[in-house]
Design a protein around this motif. Structure first.
Motif, short mmCIF file in Angstrom:
data_model
loop_
_atom_site.label_atom_id
_atom_site.label_comp_id
_atom_site.label_asym_id
_atom_site.label_seq_id
_atom_site.Cartn_x
_atom_site.Cartn_y
_atom_site.Cartn_z
N ALA A 125 -21.75 -20.81 -122.55
CA ALA A 125 -20.66 -20.54 -121.61
C ALA A 125 -19.56 -21.56 -121.90
CB ALA A 125 -20.96 -20.05 -120.32
N ASN A 126 -18.75 -21.25 -121.29
CA ASN A 126 -17.45 -22.28 -121.02
C ASN A 126 -17.83 -23.22 -119.58
OD1 ASN A 126 -16.74 -20.49 -119.26
ND2 ASN A 126 -14.44 -20.83 -119.77
N GLY A 127 -16.81 -24.12 -119.38
CA GLY A 127 -17.44 -25.25 -118.24
C GLY A 127 -17.44 -24.27 -116.99
N ASP A 128 -16.74 -23.09 -116.57
CA ASP A 128 -16.86 -22.66 -115.30
C ASP A 128 -17.38 -21.11 -115.53
OD1 ASP A 128 -14.84 -21.05 -116.77
OD2 ASP A 128 -13.27 -21.77 -115.22
N ALA A 129 -18.18 -20.87 -116.64
CA ALA A 129 -18.81 -19.79 -116.90
C ALA A 129 -18.11 -18.45 -116.84
CB ALA A 129 -20.04 -19.49 -115.85
N THR A 130 -16.85 -18.47 -117.02
CA THR A 130 -15.96 -17.22 -117.07
C THR A 130 -16.00 -16.80 -118.60
OG1 THR A 130 -14.04 -18.75 -117.38
CG2 THR A 130 -14.60 -17.94 -115.23
N THR A 131 -16.26 -17.56 -119.65
CA THR A 131 -16.27 -17.07 -120.95
C THR A 131 -17.84 -17.21 -121.51
OG1 THR A 131 -13.86 -17.69 -121.31
CG2 THR A 131 -15.36 -17.29 -123.23
N LEU A 132 -18.78 -16.22 -121.52
CA LEU A 132 -20.02 -15.95 -122.13
C LEU A 132 -19.86 -15.58 -123.73
CD1 LEU A 132 -21.27 -14.20 -119.05
CD2 LEU A 132 -20.90 -16.76 -119.25
N ARG A 133 -20.75 -16.35 -124.45
CA ARG A 133 -21.02 -15.81 -125.78
C ARG A 133 -22.17 -15.50 -126.01
NH1 ARG A 133 -17.75 -20.17 -125.15
NH2 ARG A 133 -15.68 -20.11 -126.16
N ASN A 134 -22.76 -14.50 -127.09
CA ASN A 134 -23.81 -13.77 -127.48
C ASN A 134 -24.45 -13.34 -125.94
OD1 ASN A 134 -23.39 -14.40 -130.25
ND2 ASN A 134 -24.24 -16.52 -129.83
N VAL A 135 -23.78 -12.53 -125.32
CA VAL A 135 -24.12 -11.90 -124.04
C VAL A 135 -24.63 -10.70 -124.02
CG1 VAL A 135 -21.65 -11.13 -123.51
CG2 VAL A 135 -23.31 -11.71 -121.64
N THR A 136 -25.60 -10.56 -122.97
CA THR A 136 -26.42 -9.09 -122.82
C THR A 136 -26.22 -8.80 -121.26
OG1 THR A 136 -28.18 -9.82 -124.43
CG2 THR A 136 -28.62 -8.04 -122.87
N ALA A 157 -22.82 -8.31 -126.42
CA ALA A 157 -21.69 -8.50 -127.21
C ALA A 157 -21.60 -9.93 -127.41
CB ALA A 157 -20.49 -8.30 -125.80
N LYS A 158 -20.54 -10.23 -128.56
CA LYS A 158 -20.43 -11.55 -129.06
C LYS A 158 -19.89 -12.48 -128.09
CE LYS A 158 -20.29 -10.56 -133.96
NZ LYS A 158 -19.43 -10.67 -135.30
N LYS A 159 -18.85 -11.78 -127.15
CA LYS A 159 -17.93 -12.33 -126.23
C LYS A 159 -17.71 -11.62 -124.78
CE LYS A 159 -13.84 -15.36 -126.05
NZ LYS A 159 -12.57 -15.59 -126.71
N ALA A 160 -17.78 -12.37 -123.62
CA ALA A 160 -17.52 -11.73 -122.63
C ALA A 160 -16.62 -12.63 -121.90
CB ALA A 160 -18.72 -11.38 -121.79
N VAL A 161 -15.57 -12.28 -121.43
CA VAL A 161 -14.48 -13.01 -120.58
C VAL A 161 -14.28 -12.38 -119.08
CG1 VAL A 161 -12.12 -13.71 -120.53
CG2 VAL A 161 -13.31 -13.68 -122.65
N LEU A 162 -14.29 -13.10 -118.30
CA LEU A 162 -14.21 -12.72 -116.83
C LEU A 162 -12.89 -12.67 -116.63
CD1 LEU A 162 -15.60 -11.76 -114.16
CD2 LEU A 162 -15.40 -14.10 -113.41
N LEU A 194 -15.55 -7.43 -122.75
CA LEU A 194 -16.40 -7.53 -123.82
C LEU A 194 -15.79 -7.44 -125.14
CD1 LEU A 194 -18.11 -7.01 -121.04
CD2 LEU A 194 -19.76 -6.26 -122.45
N THR A 195 -15.99 -8.15 -126.03
CA THR A 195 -15.83 -8.15 -127.38
C THR A 195 -16.72 -7.99 -128.33
OG1 THR A 195 -13.60 -9.55 -127.06
CG2 THR A 195 -14.31 -9.20 -129.25
N ASP A 196 -16.46 -6.91 -129.41
CA ASP A 196 -17.65 -6.43 -130.50
C ASP A 196 -18.96 -6.27 -129.67
OD1 ASP A 196 -15.92 -7.04 -132.38
OD2 ASP A 196 -16.32 -9.42 -132.72
N ALA A 197 -18.83 -5.39 -128.99
CA ALA A 197 -20.00 -4.83 -128.07
C ALA A 197 -20.80 -3.48 -128.53
CB ALA A 197 -19.52 -4.23 -126.64
N LYS A 198 -21.78 -3.53 -128.13
CA LYS A 198 -22.98 -2.58 -128.65
C LYS A 198 -23.50 -1.99 -127.42
CE LYS A 198 -26.77 -1.01 -131.63
NZ LYS A 198 -27.82 -1.16 -132.77
N ASP A 199 -23.36 -0.79 -127.11
CA ASP A 199 -23.74 -0.11 -125.62
C ASP A 199 -24.79 0.91 -125.77
OD1 ASP A 199 -23.88 0.90 -123.30
OD2 ASP A 199 -21.66 1.62 -123.06
N TRP A 200 -26.00 0.70 -125.04
CA TRP A 200 -27.07 1.66 -125.13
C TRP A 200 -27.19 2.34 -123.81
CZ3 TRP A 200 -27.50 -3.26 -127.49
CH2 TRP A 200 -27.91 -3.36 -128.60
N GLU A 208 -26.86 -28.45 -122.72
CA GLU A 208 -27.35 -27.43 -123.53
C GLU A 208 -26.54 -26.19 -123.47
OE1 GLU A 208 -31.30 -27.19 -123.94
OE2 GLU A 208 -31.73 -29.49 -124.19
N ALA A 209 -26.43 -25.76 -121.98
CA ALA A 209 -25.73 -24.46 -122.00
C ALA A 209 -24.14 -24.32 -122.28
CB ALA A 209 -26.21 -23.93 -120.45
N GLY A 210 -23.62 -25.57 -122.40
CA GLY A 210 -22.07 -25.58 -122.79
C GLY A 210 -21.34 -26.05 -121.24
#
Length: 372
Positions: free
Chosen positions: A175-186, A202-207, A214-220, A273-275
């Motif tokens: 995630a970025n510094g304030d956890a508003t942008t997540l990568r490889n997110v479920t 999703a590859k990316k999620a922005v709050l 969500l960007t490049d998402a797969k929905d079950w 480690e979490a960014g």
């Protein structure tokens, strides 16, 4: 040795009296504040008293340098009024030798605060924040950071029963510094009646305000399909409602003081480690290590102004000067902490410069008075 033990005992007694007085006053002030804050929550007086009791250790710990300084002022003024300073000096003791016992007690207090007070304050602060979150928001949004990534929890609207809140568990590798942008997110959404009902990768999620984009998402659709993998949908963009905000995420990280001193290095490593930026926690860690030196410096500040005989007069002025110098050092430390947190000055300089300055200047003044 007898004189040293006597002075150490007098200083410890003075510290207990001043600390106890501050504790009682702050408890009364805090319980009034808690009553005002939770006036609409229907809490009992016992629950409010518990909240105040959990909150007070953190407040007392933050002003511990001032308490030590006031204790030292009270000690030296009492010794001066009873002429014990004159007697001790006439026995051949220099001012610095006289200070050895109070300084030793201050150092011990600093070590006890570091290794006992810090974990105690951490535990009470965590419990206080947990109870406040439970009383105000029901604890629906939390953030956890570990070596496996970032975990979040948020409410996801009403469940199938129309009453209980559904929960969304969010996991991201980085995630970025304030956890508003997540990568490889479920995103895994749980219905209170049916259990897991939806999963989104999703590859990316922005709050954004009120939603995740969500960007490049797969929905079950786990709850509405007999074969979720067959019916899964892949979309380039998807939005999900969210009650999270930047402020709530930041508050969920907790204050650096809520992490015990021996767990801080590991927690800092997990943040990095979490960014996330761990600068605030590194700054707090170094300030905690410098706390014993700061307490010794506060005793030196008090001694440099109040170790005169009472017959010289001007006792009130000397006490005011000691209080002004102690407060100045305390605020200098706080300003340095803010500058260190914001990256304006190096962390080691921000954490260690105020205690060292507070130690050297009174020492120079005492040496000047002793040797002319």
């Amino acid at each position: 040795m007898t004189i040293a033990l006597y002075l150490a005992r007098r200083f410890a007694k003075s510290f207990l009296v001043v600390a106890g007085s501050f504790w009682g006053i702050l408890f009364l002030i805090d319980i009034v504040e808690e009553i005002r804050r939770f006036s609409d929550e229907g809490l009992t007086l016992v629950q409010l008293a518990v909240l105040s009791a959990l909150n007070i250790p953190s407040t007392v710990y933050n002003i511990l340098p001032l308490i030590v300084m006031l204790s030292a002022v009270a000690l030296f003024i009492a010794l001066a009024r009873s002429s014990e300073l004159v007697v001790i000096r006439s026995a051949g003791r220099s001012a610095l030798r006289m200070l050895a016992a109070p300084l030793g007690v201050a150092l011990i207090l600093g070590l006890l605060a570091l290794f006992v007070g810090n974990p105690l304050v951490s535990a009470t602060s965590k419990r206080y924040e947990s109870l406040v979150d439970h009383y105000t928001s029901g604890g629906n949004s939390t953030v956890s950071i570990g070596r496996e990534g970032v975990w979040m929890r948020q409410s996801a609207g009403l469940g199938s029963d129309g009453k209980s809140l559904a929960q969304a568990v969010i996991h991201a590798e980085t995630a970025n510094g304030d956890a508003t942008t997540l990568r490889n997110v479920t995103f895994l959404i749980f219905d209170p009646e049916r259990g897991p009902v939806r999963r989104i990768n999703a590859k990316k999620a922005v709050l954004e305000p009120g939603e995740w984009v969500l960007t490049d998402a797969k929905d079950w659709a786990l709850g509405a399909s007999t074969n979720p993998e067959r019916d899964a949908k892949e979309v380039a963009s998807l939005t999900l409602p969210s009650d999270l905000t930047v402020a709530r995420i930041r508050d969920s990280f907790g204050k650096p003081s809520s992490v015990p001193i021996w767990q801080l290095p590991g927690f800092i490593a997990s943040l990095e480690e979490a960014g996330f930026s761990a600068r605030r926690h590194i700054m707090w860690f170094q300030m905690e290590l410098a706390l014993p030196v700061l307490l010794v410096a506060m005793v030196m500040v008090a001694a440099s102004f109040t170790m005169d005989h009472a017959r010289f007069g001007g006792t009130g002025t000397k006490v005011l000067l000691a209080l002004a110098a102690g407060l100045g050092l305390f605020f200098l430390r706080n300003i340095a902490q803010v500058l260190g947190d914001n990256g304006q000055i190096p962390i080691l300089l921000a954490a260690w410069a105020p205690p060292v300055i507070g130690l050297m200047l009174p020492l120079a003044r005492l040496l000047h008075r002793e040797d002319g």
